[in-house]
Design an enzyme around this catalytic site. Structure first.
Site, PDB file in Angstrom:
ATOM      1  N   CYS A  26     -18.814 -18.467  -9.892  1.00 38.67           N
ATOM      2  CA  CYS A  26     -18.031 -17.571 -10.763  1.00 38.67           C
ATOM      3  C   CYS A  26     -16.706 -17.235 -10.090  1.00 38.67           C
ATOM      4  CB  CYS A  26     -18.781 -16.267 -11.035  1.00 38.67           C
ATOM      5  SG  CYS A  26     -20.398 -16.472 -11.786  1.00 38.67           S
ATOM      6  N   CYS A  90       6.199  19.724 -29.938  1.00 34.21           N
ATOM      7  CA  CYS A  90       5.363  20.027 -31.106  1.00 34.21           C
ATOM      8  C   CYS A  90       4.357  18.902 -31.354  1.00 34.21           C
ATOM      9  CB  CYS A  90       6.224  20.222 -32.341  1.00 34.21           C
ATOM     10  SG  CYS A  90       7.153  18.738 -32.787  1.00 34.21           S
ATOM     11  N   ASP A 510      -0.958  -1.410  26.530  1.00 30.90           N
ATOM     12  CA  ASP A 510       0.204  -0.627  26.926  1.00 30.90           C
ATOM     13  C   ASP A 510      -0.304   0.585  27.715  1.00 30.90           C
ATOM     14  OD1 ASP A 510       2.931   0.385  26.834  1.00 30.90           O
ATOM     15  OD2 ASP A 510       2.143   1.862  25.427  1.00 30.90           O
ATOM     16  N   ASP A 710       0.801   1.712  20.687  1.00 32.66           N
ATOM     17  CA  ASP A 710       0.831   2.917  19.849  1.00 32.66           C
ATOM     18  C   ASP A 710       1.356   2.656  18.444  1.00 32.66           C
ATOM     19  OD1 ASP A 710       3.538   2.662  20.120  1.00 32.66           O
ATOM     20  OD2 ASP A 710       3.826   4.421  21.390  1.00 32.66           O
TER      21      ASP A 710
END
Length: 828
Positions: A26, A90, A510, A710
């Site tokens: 499918c 309205c 790091d 970071d």
């Protein structure tokens, strides 16, 4: 329905929900249909999430995409869109807006409310097309973004689907059981056929089996024929087609044997009603168990959604009022009492408390919050009342971003899935050809009654080969794996990262903010026996308060944290390249600086020679303090290593990985930290732009590399690595350069992510082996390959049971990932 179109812009990603897919073939059909649409650059369909992710390279009418899916035999369910409308005055305005909305292609229903100035639209239309239609009618409209996707309707639909399957399964079982007993009873209990013959008679038994089997096929089994035969006629057969053809063949042959046996060759008159009826019952059992298990694969998303508070205590006009979460706006002042969930992201303006952020970061220890602290929606305030200003609301909250990332990852495809899709697209047609060949071989070469053998074995081939397990093998493991990752504070932004991470040979890290806290603090302070510690620290902090240097700030912060009173500084001079000189309390002279400054002043630093040696070994640069020409103390300020870092490095080593540190710090400091932590390789004094070269160098030396940074300064290096992991405290989870986002600042998240990647890919390999090996081995058995040598044939009923078991096995195996535990570091 009108002709207004739903054009979608260039390079836009479109997501459509799809209903009716049952197996891997499918998925292939839908992808093939979508890719044929002009303007579709790529289409990725996921069986487990029942979703299509489509990338366009030119504007495409949304309804064309929907039509392509519907033409391939599947449905796109209606979704509800909420719009805010300005300018209505309205009832006639309401009528005009409704008329404009209903003219948009794909709109099934549109309701406009004048009092709330909102429109609720149901259908498959694009939001931009709806807004354009309202604009053309003379009004302004904007989409109302829900803070968290509302899954209520989707869950109700799934519950209803399971209830229908359960009802049909019970009915099919009740009707099929007598058929099975009547026809197969003698195989289990000798004499049953003789008993039937002597009581109701064999012919009446066949009439009864005919009635009961007809009811099974027409009522609970109709779903297979409603979908299977149209797919077959479109020359795009799927799993339903296999079931439909197989059961119909057994049923129709049985009808002929029951009512017009004379047209059959001698010796072939027999009925196989029990095969048709029991196959339907067993496949419904498989579908029901599959639906239940599939519901459990998406529990991670449901748990995340349930984290959101329903209401918020907001200060409006000096009064505290309770309002619904979707009515909170940025800038609102919100009060959170002990034990309550924080409703949206914000910044604390008053109060002090501890907040349980484990559901966001995976870290179990509550975090202290005070004035200026950031708070995250969905976390739990524990013991104090907090007042905060709402900063991010609606779809901008961290929780909403996390849910979007998890949904993206769950819906994404791994490279391994592409191979599966190619195979399964042709699998069902190949099985049908195999069934025809089986029938012909048995009919021509088989023993008497050849027609009976041909029919039974062909049906067994059709039923055994349903490729449900193949289609579910990969996406279910991804769903469960990424969901478990979210619970541990590990967000996979891309499915391929989950596959690539397990191949990492080296993790480059790091230093600042990853291995360390990211800001300098006072780590060491000793005084000689002639001076009092607090007195000296207070004087040093008073002097350093005149400086803006980060080292000075760390000393001042340390003194403040100890509630020391800082004396008055009368004079302050900076001695270039040496240190500072100041007078305090009118007459005391204080000098602070490196050892060379003390030598220049004629002060002997020998009392601290051992301490200075230790600090040097730790990569710290000591500063000395002299008061009135006499040595008073030694100070070291450094960016301290996070308490969780040593265990995290050890966990990475235990996973068989090399760990490298990439830093801009001087080589001596970097080597000292690396030695302390057991880091394998150091690349120091690297400028931000040099980190990419460092990543390339490590990749050439070791192989696949994961870089941890970071997510801001390290963006190029994160992008260059095979897998980039952004580590942080979750202030912005949507970090574009990273493949994986670690919500906590704990480096242990890297080891968790890699271990989870290995577990998930291992789980997928198990599933694929089972799915493919199962089909590869059992199709020849079903065709009768063992009969000449061993006289063994596979009953179609056994084939149906085995097929149902296959899918349930794959889902059950994927669900084991919910129990995944992060690697624990062995001591010693």
């Amino acid at each position: 329905m009108g002709t207004a179109t739903n054009k979608l812009s260039n390079n836009m990603k479109v997501t459509l929900k799809i209903e009716g897919m049952t197996c891997a073939s499918c998925v292939g059909r839908v992808e093939k249909a979508l890719k044929k649409v002009d303007g579709v650059q790529s289409a990725s369909v996921n069986l487990a999430t029942e979703r299509a992710d489509i990338v366009l390279d030119q504007p495409v009418d949304r309804q064309v995409l929907v039509h392509a899916i519907e033409q391939s035999g599947y449905d796109v369910p209606a979704n509800n869109i909420e719009l805010s409308i300005k300018g209505m005055t309205c009832a006639s305005c309401v009528g005009r807006v409704e008329k404009a909305l209903k003219a948009v292609a794909g709109v099934k229903e549109a309701n406009v409310n004048l009092a709330t100035e909102r429109a609720t639209v149901s259908g498959t239309a694009n939001v931009d097309a709806l807004i354009a239609a309202i604009d053309k009618a003379g009004y302004d409209a904007t989409e109302i973004q829900a803070s968290i996707p509302d899954q209520t309707e989707q869950l109700e639909k799934k519950d209803q689907e399971r209830a229908e399957l359960k009802r049909d399964l019970i009915l099919a079982s009740l009707l099929a059981l007598p058929v099975f007993i009547l026809e197969m009873g003698s195989h289990l209990i000798p004499g049953v056929h003789q008993l039937i013959d002597q009581t109701i008679g064999m012919q009446n038994s066949w009439y009864l089996q005919f009635i009961l089997t007809t009811l099974v096929l027409v009522i609970p089994g109709r779903r297979f024929y409603q979908k299977g035969f149209p797919a077959l006629f479109r020359l795009a057969p799927d799993m339903n087609s296999l079931v439909a053809v197989g059961t119909s063949a057994a049923y129709l042959f049985s009808i002929v044997a029951t009512f017009i046996p004379n047209i059959l060759p001698s010796g072939t008159v027999n009925v196989y009603y029990e095969a048709a009826a029991v196959i339907v019952a067993l496949i419904l059992l498989g579908r029901f168990l599959e639906a239940k298990a599939k519901g459990r694969t998406s529990e991670a998303i449901q748990r995340l959604v349930s984290l959101q508070a329903k209401t918020a205590h907001v200060l409006r006009n000096g009064q505290m009022v309770d309002i619904a979460i979707d009515q909170v706006v940025a800038g609102d002042i919100i009060i959170v009492k002990p034990g309550e969930r924080i409703p949206v992201d914000g910044q604390v303006t008053d109060g002090k408390s501890f907040v349980d952020e484990s559901m966001i970061t995976g870290e179990p220890i509550p975090v202290e919050k005070g004035i200026g602290s950031d708070v995250v929606g969905g976390t739990i305030n524990q013991n104090g009342t907090l007042t905060f200003t709402a900063v991010a609301v609606g779809g901008e909250t961290m929780l909403a971003q996390i849910i979007r990332l998890v949904e993206q990852a769950q819906g994404s495809k791994m490279p391994i899935q592409a191979v599966v899709d190619k195979v399964t697209l042709w699998f069902v047609p190949a099985v049908m050809i195999a069934a025809v060949l089986t029938f012909l071989v048995w009919l021509i070469f088989g023993p008497s009654p050849a027609l009976t053998f041909a029919l039974v074995n062909a049906v067994a081939v059709l039923i055994i080969a349903c490729p449900c397990a193949m289609g579910l093998a990969t996406p279910t493991s991804i769903m469960v794996g990424t969901g478990r990752g979210a619970e541990l504070g590990v967000l996979f932004r891309k499915g391929e990262a989950l596959q690539l991470l397990k191949d990492a040979k080296v993790v480059a890290v790091d230093k600042t903010g990853t291995l360390t806290e990211g800001h300098p603090v006072l780590t060491d302070f000793e005084v000689t026996q002639f001076f009092e510690r607090d007195y000296v620290l207070g004087m040093v902090a008073a002097v350093e308060s005149r400086s803006e240097h980060p080292i000075a700030k760390a000393i001042v912060d340390a003194a403040k944290s100890e509630n020391l009173t800082l004396p008055k500084v009368d004079t302050f001079d900076s001695v270039t390249g040496m240190g500072v000189c100041a007078t305090i309390n009118g007459n005391e002279e204080i000098n602070i600086g490196a050892d060379r400054y003390m030598v220049q002043l004629g002060i002997d630093v020998a009392p601290f020679v051992a301490t200075a040696q230790r600090l040097g070994d730790e990569g710290k640069s000591p500063l000395y303090v002299a008061v009135d020409g006499e040595l008073a103390g030694i100070i070291a300020v450094a960016d301290p290593i996070k308490t969780t870092t040593p265990a995290a490095i050890k966990a990475l080593h235990q996973l068989g990985l090399k760990v490298a540190m990439v830093t801009g710090d001087n080589a001596r400091t970097a080597r000292a930290i690396a030695k302390q932590l057991g880091i394998d390789e150091v690349i120091a004094e690297v400028l931000p732009e040099g980190k990419v070269s460092a990543v390339k160098e490590l990749k050439a030396k070791y192989g696949n590399i994961a870089f941890v940074g970071d997510g801001i300064n390290d963006a190029p290096a994160l992008a260059e690595a095979d897998v980039g992991l952004a580590i942080g405290t979750g202030t912005d989870v949507a970090i574009e350069s990273a493949d994986v986002v670690l919500m906590s600042g704990n480096l242990q998240g890297v080891a968790n992510a890699i271990a989870l990647s290995k577990a998930t890919i291992g789980n997928i390999h198990q599933n694929l082996f089972w799915a493919f090996a199962y089909n590869t081995m059992l199709i020849p058995v079903a065709a009768g390959i063992l009969y000449p040598a061993y006289g063994i044939l596979m009953s179609p009923i056994f084939a149906a049971g085995a097929m149902a078991l296959s899918s349930v096995f794959v889902l059950g195996n994927a669900l084991r990932l919910r129990r995944f535990q992060p690697p624990s570091v062995s001591q010693g």
